[in-house]
Motif scaffolding. Structure first.
Motif, PDB file in Angstrom:
ATOM      1  N   LEU A 161      20.766   0.206  10.038  1.00 56.04           N
ATOM      2  CA  LEU A 161      21.194  -0.232   8.707  1.00 56.04           C
ATOM      3  C   LEU A 161      21.703  -1.667   8.740  1.00 56.04           C
ATOM      4  CD1 LEU A 161      21.761   0.695   5.713  1.00 56.04           C
ATOM      5  CD2 LEU A 161      24.126   1.010   6.483  1.00 56.04           C
ATOM      6  N   VAL A 174      22.151   1.568  -0.666  1.00 54.45           N
ATOM      7  CA  VAL A 174      22.492   1.553   0.760  1.00 54.45           C
ATOM      8  C   VAL A 174      22.752   2.978   1.260  1.00 54.45           C
ATOM      9  CG1 VAL A 174      24.179   0.756   2.462  1.00 54.45           C
ATOM     10  CG2 VAL A 174      23.366  -0.797   0.675  1.00 54.45           C
ATOM     11  N   ARG A 177      19.451   4.707   1.763  1.00 54.29           N
ATOM     12  CA  ARG A 177      18.795   4.180   2.958  1.00 54.29           C
ATOM     13  C   ARG A 177      19.444   4.753   4.221  1.00 54.29           C
ATOM     14  NH1 ARG A 177      14.646   2.985   5.997  1.00 54.29           N
ATOM     15  NH2 ARG A 177      14.884   1.104   7.276  1.00 54.29           N
ATOM     16  N   LEU A 178      20.766   4.820   4.223  1.00 55.69           N
ATOM     17  CA  LEU A 178      21.481   5.351   5.374  1.00 55.69           C
ATOM     18  C   LEU A 178      21.137   6.825   5.595  1.00 55.69           C
ATOM     19  CD1 LEU A 178      23.484   4.902   7.630  1.00 55.69           C
ATOM     20  CD2 LEU A 178      25.344   5.118   5.969  1.00 55.69           C
ATOM     21  N   LEU A 181      17.861   6.965   7.329  1.00 51.83           N
ATOM     22  CA  LEU A 181      17.964   6.549   8.723  1.00 51.83           C
ATOM     23  C   LEU A 181      18.607   7.633   9.588  1.00 51.83           C
ATOM     24  CD1 LEU A 181      19.075   2.843   8.168  1.00 51.83           C
ATOM     25  CD2 LEU A 181      16.871   3.615   9.112  1.00 51.83           C
ATOM     26  N   THR A 193      26.954  10.278   2.801  1.00 43.69           N
ATOM     27  CA  THR A 193      26.942   8.837   3.072  1.00 43.69           C
ATOM     28  C   THR A 193      27.877   8.157   2.083  1.00 43.69           C
ATOM     29  OG1 THR A 193      24.950   8.657   1.689  1.00 43.69           O
ATOM     30  CG2 THR A 193      24.614   8.706   4.073  1.00 43.69           C
TER      31      THR A 193
END
Length: 364
Positions: A161, A174, A177-178, A181, A193
């Protein structure tokens, strides 16, 4: 392979030591721990009954009996199906020996507990935490391996990240996206998250919003997922662009508190000692009122489980216990800083399960 039969024998042994009548466990992480089975909790009760003699029965709705029969520990338990025209609480009561103490899993619905109490008026009712909670607190080798892999996967997701710019993206983007991942790096699922930027960083359990992350923002990243059912949970605080001196100062205080708390972990000390180690540093720096939560929580099949790193918890640390160390300072309307690692108690001291940098990282 997990030896569920040994876990059931352990539970029965603890019941015998306490001269107790039975242990009753409904669908929950406790049930998964004991027999590898975790159905959805419903109005139809599914209840595991363990007595001090080692007798084990799973009272289960007949329509779910095939699922229960496929459980890893099915060979070690008596499956007792019940139909909708039968009284399941009477079936459970019949398998409780004597009139002594009955330990009930903390996740059993209140409606089920009340029905059982009506059917066993002479019993003394207690939480099952001293039985199953105490067993779950000490992780075995396989559990520790899953927790290590979960921690390493979380660290890898963070590195991925932070290789990407955060400025110009929203907290929600974000966070999404985290989550991706976390799974890409080996988690079965992403559990949560937290992405808290700017003044939102002062809210420890902030829910990501559409607030754009801008240059100069502090960002608290608190996240985790599961590997084979066992949780990761780590927090790092970063600065988008050059940090202010105030942020540097606060971060340095939290980092020192977290370091000393980690170093205080060893067998034989009460877990409240870990909280005091962190709190002493933050109090001395004048931010005691801004440290608004305990220093840590146990972790395993649940994200938050006993023991808890707080002054009121007198649990004596033993090898195999795993918990978070996560002091923080939160200044409303301004900033927040938290640093969190999962640590395991070893015979020699402590093993951090997170190894990513605890420095104040500067990112784009």
């Amino acid at each position: 392979m997990t030896d569920h039969a040994a876990r059931l024998r352990g539970a029965a042994s603890r019941l015998a030591e306490m001269d107790a009548g039975a242990l009753l466990v409904a669908p929950s992480p406790d049930l998964r721990y004991l027999i590898g089975y975790e159905p959805m909790p419903l109005e139809r009760p599914t209840v595991l009954v363990v007595d001090a003699r080692g007798s084990v029965a799973l009272i289960v709705p007949e329509l779910e009996r095939p699922l229960a029969a496929a459980a890893p520990a099915a060979h070690a338990i008596e499956l007792v199906g019940w139909r909708d025209d039968e009284d399941p609480y009477a079936l459970i009561a019949q398998r409780v020996t004597g009139e002594g103490r009955v330990f009930v899993g903390d996740r059993m619905w209140g409606s089920h507990v009340l029905a059982l109490q009506r059917g066993m008026p002479g019993a003394i009712w207690s939480s099952a935490a001293p039985i199953v909670g105490a067993m779950r607190a000490r992780k075995d080798a396989a559990e520790l391996d899953a927790l290590r892999r979960a921690g390493a996967a979380a660290d890898a997701a963070l590195a991925d990240l932070l290789a990407e710019p955060l400025a110009g993206r929203t907290e929600r983007e974000v966070a999404e996206r985290l989550a991706d991942l976390l799974v890409a790096r080996g988690h079965d699922v992403a559990a949560f998250t937290i992405v808290a930027s700017g003044p939102n960083a002062a809210s420890p359990h902030h829910e990501p919003t559409d607030r754009p992350i801008g240059d100069g923002d502090v960002v608290v990243l608190d996240f985790g997922g599961t590997v084979e059912g066992y949780h990761s949970d780590t927090t790092r605080t970063v600065s988008v662009g050059e940090p202010t001196e105030r942020l540097r100062t606060v971060h340095a205080i939290v980092a020192e508190a977290q370091r000393l708390a980690r170093e205080a972990v060893r067998p034989g000390v009460e877990i409240g000692t870990i909280d005091r180690a962190a709190r002493t540093v933050i109090d001395a720096a004048g931010f005691g009122e801004r440290f608004v939560h305990r220093t840590g929580h146990g972790i395993g099949l649940e994200l938050h489980e006993p023991p808890y790193a707080t002054v009121g918890d007198r649990t004596v640390l033993e090898p195999g216990m795993v918990f978070s160390v996560e002091p923080g300072i939160y200044i409303e309307g301004d900033l927040g800083v938290r640093i969190e690692d999962i640590v395991a108690v070893t015979a020699e001291g402590v093993e951090p399960l997170n190894t990513s940098s605890r420095e104040l990282l500067i990112v784009d």
